[in-house]
Design a protein around this motif. Structure first.
Motif, PDB file in Angstrom:
ATOM      1  N   UNK A 157      43.437  49.982  46.070  1.00 35.09           N
ATOM      2  CA  UNK A 157      42.053  49.805  45.637  1.00 35.09           C
ATOM      3  C   UNK A 157      41.963  48.779  44.508  1.00 35.09           C
ATOM      4  N   UNK A 158      40.928  47.951  44.517  1.00 34.37           N
ATOM      5  CA  UNK A 158      40.682  47.087  43.359  1.00 34.37           C
ATOM      6  C   UNK A 158      40.419  47.943  42.130  1.00 34.37           C
ATOM      7  N   UNK A 159      40.708  47.388  40.961  1.00 33.89           N
ATOM      8  CA  UNK A 159      40.480  48.110  39.705  1.00 33.89           C
ATOM      9  C   UNK A 159      39.450  47.340  38.879  1.00 33.89           C
ATOM     10  N   UNK A 160      38.416  48.041  38.426  1.00 31.23           N
ATOM     11  CA  UNK A 160      37.382  47.420  37.603  1.00 31.23           C
ATOM     12  C   UNK A 160      37.249  48.186  36.286  1.00 31.23           C
ATOM     13  N   UNK A 216      36.218  42.730  37.265  1.00 37.01           N
ATOM     14  CA  UNK A 216      37.323  42.919  38.207  1.00 37.01           C
ATOM     15  C   UNK A 216      38.645  42.634  37.494  1.00 37.01           C
ATOM     16  N   UNK A 217      39.416  43.683  37.246  1.00 33.78           N
ATOM     17  CA  UNK A 217      40.709  43.534  36.591  1.00 33.78           C
ATOM     18  C   UNK A 217      41.815  43.244  37.600  1.00 33.78           C
ATOM     19  N   UNK A 218      41.756  43.916  38.751  1.00 33.66           N
ATOM     20  CA  UNK A 218      42.749  43.725  39.802  1.00 33.66           C
ATOM     21  C   UNK A 218      42.025  43.672  41.140  1.00 33.66           C
ATOM     22  N   UNK A 219      42.069  42.518  41.819  1.00 30.49           N
ATOM     23  CA  UNK A 219      41.370  42.350  43.070  1.00 30.49           C
ATOM     24  C   UNK A 219      40.466  41.127  43.069  1.00 30.49           C
ATOM     25  N   UNK A 259      29.630  40.878  57.125  1.00 27.85           N
ATOM     26  CA  UNK A 259      30.202  40.820  55.781  1.00 27.85           C
ATOM     27  C   UNK A 259      29.771  42.037  54.974  1.00 27.85           C
ATOM     28  N   UNK A 260      30.698  42.715  54.310  1.00 27.56           N
ATOM     29  CA  UNK A 260      30.337  43.897  53.510  1.00 27.56           C
ATOM     30  C   UNK A 260      29.590  43.490  52.246  1.00 27.56           C
ATOM     31  N   UNK A 261      28.700  44.329  51.810  1.00 28.25           N
ATOM     32  CA  UNK A 261      27.946  44.074  50.580  1.00 28.25           C
ATOM     33  C   UNK A 261      28.353  45.021  49.467  1.00 28.25           C
ATOM     34  N   UNK A 262      29.244  45.961  49.778  1.00 26.76           N
ATOM     35  CA  UNK A 262      29.733  46.922  48.788  1.00 26.76           C
ATOM     36  C   UNK A 262      31.253  46.950  48.815  1.00 26.76           C
ATOM     37  N   UNK A 263      31.819  47.452  47.733  1.00 26.40           N
ATOM     38  CA  UNK A 263      33.275  47.506  47.616  1.00 26.40           C
ATOM     39  C   UNK A 263      33.679  48.817  46.945  1.00 26.40           C
TER      40      UNK A 263
END
Length: 500
Positions: free
Chosen positions: A73-76, A85-88, A128-132
């Motif tokens: 998972x990305x890290x925010x 966005x810290x990672x991703x 295209x996704x609009x959420x993460x």
């Protein structure tokens, strides 16, 4: 042993949320960048400039599979109603491109990537996704722990891309500017001052990725900083004569270093070793040095406008006796002969016999004791003190490999030196054990890995109780040349675990 009831419970994982892409910002201080971005647009373009091909690999994977990596998972981090966005950051860049391929406004980047992006988006069976879905860390420091642990390997553009030495350097200095190295400051200076010079930036990116440790050696030399006019203070570097006056020598130097080898056929690390090597190299381009025609008495000046010799002339006349420069002045008779400007027609001096190892080797991430051992060893004459040098070579390899492995959290460091070296190389290059290719295409680390055997690193320290005699000077030079790149890469890729 403490009873189970007295132990603390494990810390819970970061909470997971689904956020709108419009609420997530790229990290302006991303470790992939050569400098801090000034805006979201700048960060987007820097990402494509530094990792565009990897981004397109990832976008291709996303548009074909229609899914993100669920195990990563990305890290925010929440910040002022938005999320950083810290990672991703690569993933966020790709999702922005997927939603709007027209985001690439820069003409150069557009010519390089727009057509490929349009094709990938058009060919995708997915919207295209609009959420993460992201993990929300309570602070940057909490996120940093996991980011540091993650970036120790690579799996191509569609997977986690390993940070190079330059990226790790920026990560170390992210929250502590005092840890910024001269090489990092130099890259940031050139990237910032010449952002409108695509040829310089392209060459800089090649050097930053392929020869970052050599850039450190270059700017660490006081003679280089004096001749070019580079000031370094509080983690920042600046041009003494201004960016415009420094542009010609910067274009030449960075363009040279972007090539794999010097004109002599040597690698740049071998071509430029001693202080005199660096001085002679810059004197070849005396007419490009910023002080050559505007500041007599300053680096590269000293009457350059009168005799056309620039810094080379200043260096050759510094003794006040009109003697020729040590490296020999260029011929002026147009016939390619050996006659110099002073009329000396004697043949050039023969190349001196090599006498030292580790000249110019910088191991500033190792302990002061190891650094001093390297410095003292570099002063010893291999021809006259062969056995002493070979013992010190083995000791330095032993201590550096031990510290390097410990810094990466290895609890059981092998006792045998050859195994230590191989383990260290595999940390730096996990693919080092793969089969060798052609000699020209084989990286130095893989050559060292395959050349490392118990006998290959048996030096004079073993000879005390061994029937094998001490090594010859030539063998010591061979071993030094084999492992100097390993030492440089260990220094550039030192881990974050404290040494006990």
């Amino acid at each position: 042993m403490a009873s189970p009831s007295s132990k603390l419970p494990m810390r819970p994982p970061f909470p997971v949320e689904t956020l709108s892409l419009d609420l997530i910002d790229l990290d302006l201080r991303n470790s992939r960048f050569p400098r801090d971005a000034q805006s979201q647009t700048d960060a987007f373009e820097l990402m494509l400039s530094t990792a565009g091909d990897e981004c397109l690999d990832l976008l291709k994977d996303l548009t074909r599979t229609g899914e993100m990596n669920s195990s990563d998972l990305p890290i925010v981090v929440a910040r002022d109603g938005r999320y950083l966005m810290m990672e991703g950051n690569r993933r966020l860049t790709c999702l922005r491109l997927w939603n709007d391929p027209g985001l690439i406004e820069d003409e150069t980047l557009g010519n390089q990537y727009s057509t490929r992006v349009d094709r990938l988006v058009a060919d995708s069976a997915y919207a295209a996704p609009t959420e993460l879905r992201v993990a929300v860390a309570p602070s940057e420091s909490d996120a940093d722990v996991w980011i540091e642990r993650k970036h120790t390997g690579g799996a191509g553009g569609a997977g986690t891309v390993e940070w190079g030495a330059a990226m790790k350097d920026r990560r170390r200095a992210r929250n502590d500017p005092s840890k910024a190295s001269r090489s990092m400051a130099f890259v940031e200076l050139v990237s910032s001052e010449y952002e409108d010079e695509p040829d310089i930036l392209k060459a800089l990116e090649t050097v930053r990725n392929a020869r970052y440790t050599f850039i450190q050696r270059f700017v660490d030399r006081s003679v280089v900083r004096e001749l070019i006019g580079l000031d370094f203070s509080a983690g920042k570097m600046s041009f003494q004569y201004g960016a415009e006056a420094s542009k010609p020598i910067m274009r030449q130097v960075i363009g040279d270093f972007a090539r794999p080898k010097a004109e002599s056929g040597k690698t740049w690390a071998r071509e430029l070793d001693t202080v005199e090597d660096f001085r002679d190299y810059l004197n070849k381009y005396a007419h490009l040095l910023p002080g050559a025609s505007s500041a007599p008495g300053q680096p590269g000046g000293a009457g350059a406008t009168n005799n056309g010799s620039g810094a080379a002339g200043a260096a050759s006349n510094s003794g006040g006796n009109g003697s020729a420069q040590p490296s020999g002045a260029q011929s002026t008779n147009g016939g390619g002969g050996s006659q110099t400007e002073s009329g000396d027609s004697r043949p050039p001096r023969p190349t001196p016999v090599r006498e030292h190892i580790f000249r110019g080797l910088v191991l500033d991430k190792f302990t002061p004791r190891i650094q001093e051992m390297v410095r003292q060893t570099s002063l010893l004459n291999v021809q006259r003190q062969n056995e002493t040098v070979s013992v010190m070579l083995r000791v330095i390899l032993d201590l550096t490999a031990y510290q390097f492995l410990k810094s990466h959290g290895h609890q059981n460091v092998p006792k045998d030196l050859d195994k230590r070296i191989k383990d260290a190389i595999k940390v730096i290059d996990p693919h080092a054990s793969d089969a060798l290719g052609t000699a020209e295409a084989t990286p130095p680390l893989r050559k060292a890995f395959h050349s490392t055997t118990a006998d290959g690193v048996r030096l004079v320290q073993y000879a005390v109780h061994d029937i094998h005699s001490g090594r010859t000077p030539a063998e010591v030079f061979t071993l030094s040349d084999r492992y100097t790149p390993v030492l440089e890469e260990m220094n550039a890729n030192m881990g974050s675990h404290p040494i006990q």
